[in-house]
Design a protein around this motif. Structure first.
Motif, mmCIF file in Angstrom:
data_model
loop_
_atom_site.group_PDB
_atom_site.id
_atom_site.type_symbol
_atom_site.label_atom_id
_atom_site.label_comp_id
_atom_site.label_asym_id
_atom_site.label_seq_id
_atom_site.Cartn_x
_atom_site.Cartn_y
_atom_site.Cartn_z
ATOM 1 N N LYS A 58 -10.397 -3.429 -12.743
ATOM 2 C CA LYS A 58 -10.492 -4.588 -13.648
ATOM 3 C C LYS A 58 -11.891 -4.551 -14.272
ATOM 4 O O LYS A 58 -12.763 -5.360 -13.963
ATOM 5 C CB LYS A 58 -10.244 -5.903 -12.918
ATOM 6 C CG LYS A 58 -11.117 -6.142 -11.705
ATOM 7 C CD LYS A 58 -10.982 -7.571 -11.203
ATOM 8 C CE LYS A 58 -12.010 -7.829 -10.102
ATOM 9 N NZ LYS A 58 -11.998 -9.207 -9.651
ATOM 10 N N ASP A 60 -15.322 -4.692 -16.224
ATOM 11 C CA ASP A 60 -16.093 -5.661 -16.992
ATOM 12 C C ASP A 60 -17.155 -4.879 -17.761
ATOM 13 O O ASP A 60 -17.979 -4.183 -17.156
ATOM 14 C CB ASP A 60 -16.745 -6.672 -16.051
ATOM 15 C CG ASP A 60 -17.596 -7.672 -16.801
ATOM 16 O OD1 ASP A 60 -17.073 -8.728 -17.181
ATOM 17 O OD2 ASP A 60 -18.803 -7.389 -17.017
ATOM 18 N N TYR A 61 -17.144 -4.982 -19.082
ATOM 19 C CA TYR A 61 -18.024 -4.158 -19.898
ATOM 20 C C TYR A 61 -19.497 -4.341 -19.530
ATOM 21 O O TYR A 61 -20.233 -3.356 -19.396
ATOM 22 C CB TYR A 61 -17.820 -4.442 -21.388
ATOM 23 C CG TYR A 61 -18.801 -3.680 -22.245
ATOM 24 C CD1 TYR A 61 -18.647 -2.307 -22.442
ATOM 25 C CD2 TYR A 61 -19.898 -4.311 -22.819
ATOM 26 C CE1 TYR A 61 -19.562 -1.589 -23.202
ATOM 27 C CE2 TYR A 61 -20.813 -3.607 -23.571
ATOM 28 C CZ TYR A 61 -20.646 -2.245 -23.763
ATOM 29 O OH TYR A 61 -21.558 -1.541 -24.505
ATOM 30 N N SER A 62 -19.946 -5.567 -19.361
ATOM 31 C CA SER A 62 -21.362 -5.794 -19.080
ATOM 32 C C SER A 62 -21.768 -5.184 -17.739
ATOM 33 O O SER A 62 -22.878 -4.648 -17.600
ATOM 34 C CB SER A 62 -21.688 -7.294 -19.120
ATOM 35 O OG SER A 62 -20.929 -7.992 -18.150
ATOM 36 N N ARG A 91 -17.762 2.300 -27.261
ATOM 37 C CA ARG A 91 -18.337 0.960 -27.438
ATOM 38 C C ARG A 91 -19.836 0.969 -27.190
ATOM 39 O O ARG A 91 -20.620 0.434 -27.985
ATOM 40 C CB ARG A 91 -17.644 -0.021 -26.494
ATOM 41 C CG ARG A 91 -18.159 -1.445 -26.617
ATOM 42 C CD ARG A 91 -17.326 -2.393 -25.770
ATOM 43 N NE ARG A 91 -17.839 -3.753 -25.840
ATOM 44 C CZ ARG A 91 -17.281 -4.783 -25.222
ATOM 45 N NH1 ARG A 91 -16.190 -4.600 -24.496
ATOM 46 N NH2 ARG A 91 -17.799 -5.994 -25.329
ATOM 47 N N ASP A 112 -6.793 -1.224 -28.323
ATOM 48 C CA ASP A 112 -6.012 -2.041 -27.398
ATOM 49 C C ASP A 112 -4.829 -2.675 -28.108
ATOM 50 O O ASP A 112 -4.991 -3.379 -29.091
ATOM 51 C CB ASP A 112 -6.914 -3.126 -26.803
ATOM 52 C CG ASP A 112 -6.153 -4.071 -25.890
ATOM 53 O OD1 ASP A 112 -5.251 -3.581 -25.187
ATOM 54 O OD2 ASP A 112 -6.468 -5.262 -25.887
ATOM 55 N N GLU A 118 -5.511 -5.570 -18.179
ATOM 56 C CA GLU A 118 -6.681 -5.441 -17.306
ATOM 57 C C GLU A 118 -7.807 -4.646 -17.977
ATOM 58 O O GLU A 118 -8.959 -4.707 -17.564
ATOM 59 C CB GLU A 118 -6.307 -4.808 -15.958
ATOM 60 C CG GLU A 118 -5.880 -3.368 -16.018
ATOM 61 C CD GLU A 118 -4.413 -3.152 -16.411
ATOM 62 O OE1 GLU A 118 -4.002 -1.979 -16.478
ATOM 63 O OE2 GLU A 118 -3.701 -4.128 -16.650
ATOM 64 N N ARG A 120 -8.397 -4.924 -21.328
ATOM 65 C CA ARG A 120 -8.711 -5.574 -22.605
ATOM 66 C C ARG A 120 -10.192 -5.898 -22.745
ATOM 67 O O ARG A 120 -10.789 -5.683 -23.794
ATOM 68 C CB ARG A 120 -7.863 -6.841 -22.755
ATOM 69 C CG ARG A 120 -7.983 -7.470 -24.143
ATOM 70 C CD ARG A 120 -6.930 -8.536 -24.367
ATOM 71 N NE ARG A 120 -5.596 -7.964 -24.282
ATOM 72 C CZ ARG A 120 -4.585 -8.541 -23.618
ATOM 73 N NH1 ARG A 120 -4.768 -9.680 -22.991
ATOM 74 N NH2 ARG A 120 -3.411 -7.972 -23.588
ATOM 75 N N GLU A 121 -10.811 -6.403 -21.684
ATOM 76 C CA GLU A 121 -12.226 -6.783 -21.771
ATOM 77 C C GLU A 121 -13.102 -5.566 -22.063
ATOM 78 O O GLU A 121 -14.119 -5.674 -22.741
ATOM 79 C CB GLU A 121 -12.659 -7.456 -20.466
ATOM 80 C CG GLU A 121 -13.915 -8.311 -20.589
ATOM 81 C CD GLU A 121 -15.206 -7.519 -20.625
ATOM 82 O OE1 GLU A 121 -16.157 -7.988 -21.249
ATOM 83 O OE2 GLU A 121 -15.274 -6.437 -20.014
ATOM 84 N N LEU A 122 -12.695 -4.414 -21.557
ATOM 85 C CA LEU A 122 -13.484 -3.193 -21.741
ATOM 86 C C LEU A 122 -13.363 -2.653 -23.159
ATOM 87 O O LEU A 122 -14.332 -2.173 -23.729
ATOM 88 C CB LEU A 122 -13.023 -2.123 -20.735
ATOM 89 C CG LEU A 122 -13.842 -0.836 -20.679
ATOM 90 C CD1 LEU A 122 -15.243 -1.117 -20.152
ATOM 91 C CD2 LEU A 122 -13.144 0.193 -19.802
ATOM 92 N N SER A 124 -11.960 -4.316 -25.978
ATOM 93 C CA SER A 124 -11.810 -5.273 -27.079
ATOM 94 C C SER A 124 -13.096 -5.269 -27.903
ATOM 95 O O SER A 124 -14.016 -6.058 -27.674
ATOM 96 C CB SER A 124 -11.524 -6.673 -26.544
ATOM 97 O OG SER A 124 -10.230 -6.716 -25.990
#
Length: 198
Positions: A58, A60-62, A91, A112, A118, A120-122, A124
């Motif tokens: 899952k 998380d980009y940050s 990105r 995406d 799961e 999408r956050e990475l 988007s």
């Protein structure tokens, strides 16, 4: 003048199974062809780093960004990303606008369509169309029988960013299960091509 050897950072993809991902013996996301390519490149004098990204099931980009930036990235660095890891690199490089030697994306997931919520956050984000200006080469490995979002992402990288697309049949999503081997000589050759003395 002494020749500078490049370094290589490989960003793995995103597993769907948390239990499997947590177990160092059964997890696969940092394996497949990665140990083989690391060994081959290190025999050529190229340092290779395969950082383990936080909670890749899952992402998380940050959090990935913070973990990734512990590695030194400069104009001699070759960045390699697999699947969601490729999306992360597109990105990150578009945001940081740092110059690197090569960007190699394997079965890239950057567009995406909502199939994998799961991830999408990475992924988007709107890709930076000036990405080619930050690296000498963008190379994409793809099997056209992979997931449609992967194929769509590869086509986008070729059309919008001038990426060189290498199509390999019977490689699926470039996992050990699909490839039936840990060896990835095509990647090895692309990494070494024009790497020293250019």
């Amino acid at each position: 003048m002494k020749e500078r050897n490049p370094s290589c950072i490989i960003v793995h993809g995103c597993p769907s199974d948390v239990e499997k991902a947590m177990n160092s013996k059964t997890r696969t996301y940092d394996k497949h062809w990665m140990p083989w390519i690391k060994k081959q490149l290190e025999e050529e004098g190229i340092k290779v780093f395969v950082p383990l990204m936080p909670e890749p099931w899952k992402p998380d980009y940050s959090e990935w960004k913070a973990a990734f930036e512990k590695n030194k990235v400069d104009e001699e660095t070759i960045l390699i990303g697999h699947s969601g890891g490729a999306g992360f690199l597109v990105r990150w490089l578009g945001e940081i606008k740092k110059r690197v030697k090569k960007l190699i994306l394997i079965a890239p997931y950057i567009l995406d369509s909502g199939v994998d919520p799961e991830l999408r956050e990475l992924v988007s984000f709107k890709p930076d169309l000036k990405l080619k200006g930050y690296c000498k080469e963008i190379i994409v490995f793809i099997d056209k029988k992979d997931d449609k979002d992967i194929v769509r992402s590869a086509n986008y990288l070729e059309e919008k960013m001038g990426a060189k697309v290498v199509e390999l049949k019977n490689h699926g999503h470039f996992t050990l299960e699909d490839m039936k081997t840990e060896k990835f000589p095509e990647l090895f050759n692309e990494i070494l091509m024009n790497t020293r003395g250019d």
